[in-house]
Motif scaffolding. Structure first.
Motif, PDB file in Angstrom:
ATOM      1  N   ARG A 143      13.595  -3.114  16.357  1.00  0.00           N
ATOM      2  CA  ARG A 143      12.309  -3.359  15.699  1.00  0.00           C
ATOM      3  C   ARG A 143      11.273  -3.756  16.740  1.00  0.00           C
ATOM      4  O   ARG A 143      11.497  -4.693  17.515  1.00  0.00           O
ATOM      5  N   PHE A 144      10.164  -3.045  16.740  1.00  0.00           N
ATOM      6  CA  PHE A 144       8.998  -3.473  17.501  1.00  0.00           C
ATOM      7  C   PHE A 144       8.141  -4.301  16.562  1.00  0.00           C
ATOM      8  O   PHE A 144       7.675  -3.808  15.529  1.00  0.00           O
ATOM      9  N   LEU A 145       7.934  -5.564  16.898  1.00  0.00           N
ATOM     10  CA  LEU A 145       7.191  -6.477  16.034  1.00  0.00           C
ATOM     11  C   LEU A 145       5.964  -7.002  16.757  1.00  0.00           C
ATOM     12  O   LEU A 145       5.967  -7.193  17.978  1.00  0.00           O
ATOM     13  N   GLN A 146       4.914  -7.246  15.989  1.00  0.00           N
ATOM     14  CA  GLN A 146       3.685  -7.768  16.569  1.00  0.00           C
ATOM     15  C   GLN A 146       3.064  -8.801  15.648  1.00  0.00           C
ATOM     16  O   GLN A 146       3.184  -8.731  14.425  1.00  0.00           O
ATOM     17  N   SER A 147       2.418  -9.767  16.263  1.00  0.00           N
ATOM     18  CA  SER A 147       1.763 -10.841  15.539  1.00  0.00           C
ATOM     19  C   SER A 147       0.262 -10.572  15.533  1.00  0.00           C
ATOM     20  O   SER A 147      -0.360 -10.432  16.586  1.00  0.00           O
ATOM     21  N   ILE A 148      -0.320 -10.467  14.340  1.00  0.00           N
ATOM     22  CA  ILE A 148      -1.742 -10.173  14.204  1.00  0.00           C
ATOM     23  C   ILE A 148      -2.371 -11.178  13.249  1.00  0.00           C
ATOM     24  O   ILE A 148      -1.667 -11.828  12.471  1.00  0.00           O
ATOM     25  N   PRO A 149      -3.699 -11.351  13.293  1.00  0.00           N
ATOM     26  CA  PRO A 149      -4.346 -12.268  12.352  1.00  0.00           C
ATOM     27  C   PRO A 149      -4.066 -11.874  10.914  1.00  0.00           C
ATOM     28  O   PRO A 149      -4.069 -10.694  10.566  1.00  0.00           O
ATOM     29  N   HIS A 150      -3.780 -12.857  10.080  1.00  0.00           N
ATOM     30  CA  HIS A 150      -3.517 -12.580   8.667  1.00  0.00           C
ATOM     31  C   HIS A 150      -4.776 -12.010   8.024  1.00  0.00           C
ATOM     32  O   HIS A 150      -5.869 -12.572   8.176  1.00  0.00           O
ATOM     33  N   PRO A 151      -4.691 -10.892   7.321  1.00  0.00           N
ATOM     34  CA  PRO A 151      -5.891 -10.251   6.776  1.00  0.00           C
ATOM     35  C   PRO A 151      -6.660 -11.129   5.796  1.00  0.00           C
ATOM     36  O   PRO A 151      -7.861 -10.931   5.598  1.00  0.00           O
ATOM     37  N   ALA A 152      -6.007 -12.103   5.178  1.00  0.00           N
ATOM     38  CA  ALA A 152      -6.677 -12.952   4.191  1.00  0.00           C
ATOM     39  C   ALA A 152      -7.121 -14.290   4.750  1.00  0.00           C
ATOM     40  O   ALA A 152      -7.967 -14.957   4.159  1.00  0.00           O
ATOM     41  N   HIS A 153      -6.560 -14.690   5.919  1.00  0.00           N
ATOM     42  CA  HIS A 153      -6.817 -16.036   6.405  1.00  0.00           C
ATOM     43  C   HIS A 153      -7.360 -16.100   7.818  1.00  0.00           C
ATOM     44  O   HIS A 153      -7.582 -17.194   8.341  1.00  0.00           O
ATOM     45  N   GLY A 154      -7.579 -14.976   8.477  1.00  0.00           N
ATOM     46  CA  GLY A 154      -8.095 -15.020   9.833  1.00  0.00           C
ATOM     47  C   GLY A 154      -6.987 -15.247  10.837  1.00  0.00           C
ATOM     48  O   GLY A 154      -5.879 -14.751  10.697  1.00  0.00           O
ATOM     49  N   ALA A 155      -7.273 -16.037  11.883  1.00  0.00           N
ATOM     50  CA  ALA A 155      -6.349 -16.183  13.003  1.00  0.00           C
ATOM     51  C   ALA A 155      -5.062 -16.903  12.625  1.00  0.00           C
ATOM     52  O   ALA A 155      -3.993 -16.601  13.142  1.00  0.00           O
ATOM     53  N   ASP A 156      -5.145 -17.894  11.749  1.00  0.00           N
ATOM     54  CA  ASP A 156      -3.963 -18.650  11.359  1.00  0.00           C
ATOM     55  C   ASP A 156      -3.939 -18.780   9.848  1.00  0.00           C
ATOM     56  O   ASP A 156      -4.950 -19.149   9.241  1.00  0.00           O
TER      57      ASP A 156
END
Length: 334
Positions: free
Chosen positions: A17-30
């Motif tokens: 699995r290639f996984l990536q951490s991105i800003p939550h679309p509903a909450h911004g950066a965290d």
């Protein structure tokens, strides 16, 4: 899981699995959202990790930078013990804590030490004998926090930047090595070489300056740090048998180019944006965005100049990720 379009043929031995951490679309950066692609038996499928509010989350190397008021440096794994290590700080405080956790995120040990101020620490490195701490020139800014700035930190060029070696086998304080003013957003690797500790990391020498792949050689005998500029890089990873082992290859990105330091590169061309690559055995996997299109490109790590071996087309537009990881599949996919 949703099957994805693949251009070219995926390597048969690429399973994980290639996984990536991105800003939550509903909450911004965290909090962050962890998405990715599962590759197995020549096929690709969309993968979304479940939400987990423990300290490390579902994927420790992609743990959120902020959790319950604490700032968490990106955790690193000790391959010998299976434990994760990080540095936790609280905005406005000069105290830091080295936290050791199990694979499930349970805190096993905590150990406090003092920084030179309320430093922002985003990354940490590990060797068999030391935890590498980056006490840099970016600090928490109370005034910026009061006016509601999203990142309440400021650059203090007069603040002495330093790299610390926190002993893992004793309760002693860090041994500090003064270095040029900088901010270190990401450590690449560190290893021990007799009476020296070699640290490769990305640094910025001014608030808006480019990221530089830099090598510090810390002399345990003299307490001095030798500093060497290697190349400009926006992201970089090392091929090593786990954190703290000597590495011989560094892969990275700069602009629209993915490169192996000192040997080979490939440019995607104008208009492309590249995320952080991940090594998957003999393959290099990298997220790419071009306009509204998001892809996952797979390279032969030994021959980047040949271009992508295959490309996975993602079903949605995904922000360029600066935190990625590869998880090998250890069991057959059903």
């Amino acid at each position: 899981m949703e099957a994805l379009l693949v251009e070219g043929s995926l390597p048969a031995n690429l399973r994980g699995r290639f996984l990536q951490s991105i800003p939550h679309p509903a909450h911004g950066a965290d909090p962050v959202s962890i998405t990715g692609v599962r590759l197995s038996d020549g096929t690709a499928a969309w993968h979304r990790a479940r939400t987990d509010h423990s300290l490390l989350g579902t994927v420790p190397s992609l743990a959120p930078a902020v959790r319950d008021g604490l700032r968490i440096a990106r955790p690193v794994l000790d391959p010998r013990t299976g434990e994760w290590h990080t540095i936790a700080t609280r905005p406005g405080s000069p105290l830091a804590e080295h936290v050791t956790m199990s694979a499930s995120g349970a805190v096993r040990r905590g150990r406090c030490f003092v920084l030179s101020g309320p430093t922002r620490i985003d990354t940490v490195a590990l060797t068999p004998d030391h935890v590498v701490v980056f006490d840099v020139s970016v600090v928490h800014d109370r005034a910026a926090e009061l006016v509601g700035l999203r990142t309440p930190f400021s650059w203090r060029s007069a603040k002495q930047a330093r790299i610390g070696l926190l002993p893992r086998r004793s309760r002693g304080n860090p041994l500090w090595f003064p270095v040029s003013p900088c901010f270190v957003p990401d450590a690449v690797n560190a290893f021990e070489n007799s009476q020296e500790v070699v640290v490769d990391a990305l640094r910025q020498t001014s608030p808006d300056g480019p990221r530089e792949l830099t090598r510090w050689t810390l002399d345990l005998g003299t307490g001095e740090a030798d500093e060497e500029f290697l190349t400009y890089a926006e992201s970089a990873i090392a091929r090593a048998e786990g954190h703290g082992r000597r590495h011989h290859e560094i892969y990275g990105t700069v602009g629209t180019t993915v490169f192996r330091y000192g040997d080979g590169a490939y440019s995607f061309g104008a208009g492309h944006r590249l995320g952080q690559p991940a090594l998957a055995g003999e393959w290099l996997v990298i997220p790419v965005r071009h306009g509204a299109s998001s892809d996952l490109a797979v390279f032969d790590a030994a021959d980047l100049a040949a271009g992508p071996h295959s490309v996975v087309r993602l079903p949605v537009t995904v922000p360029v990720a600066t935190r990625t990881t590869w998880q090998p599949l250890t069991h057959p996919v059903r």
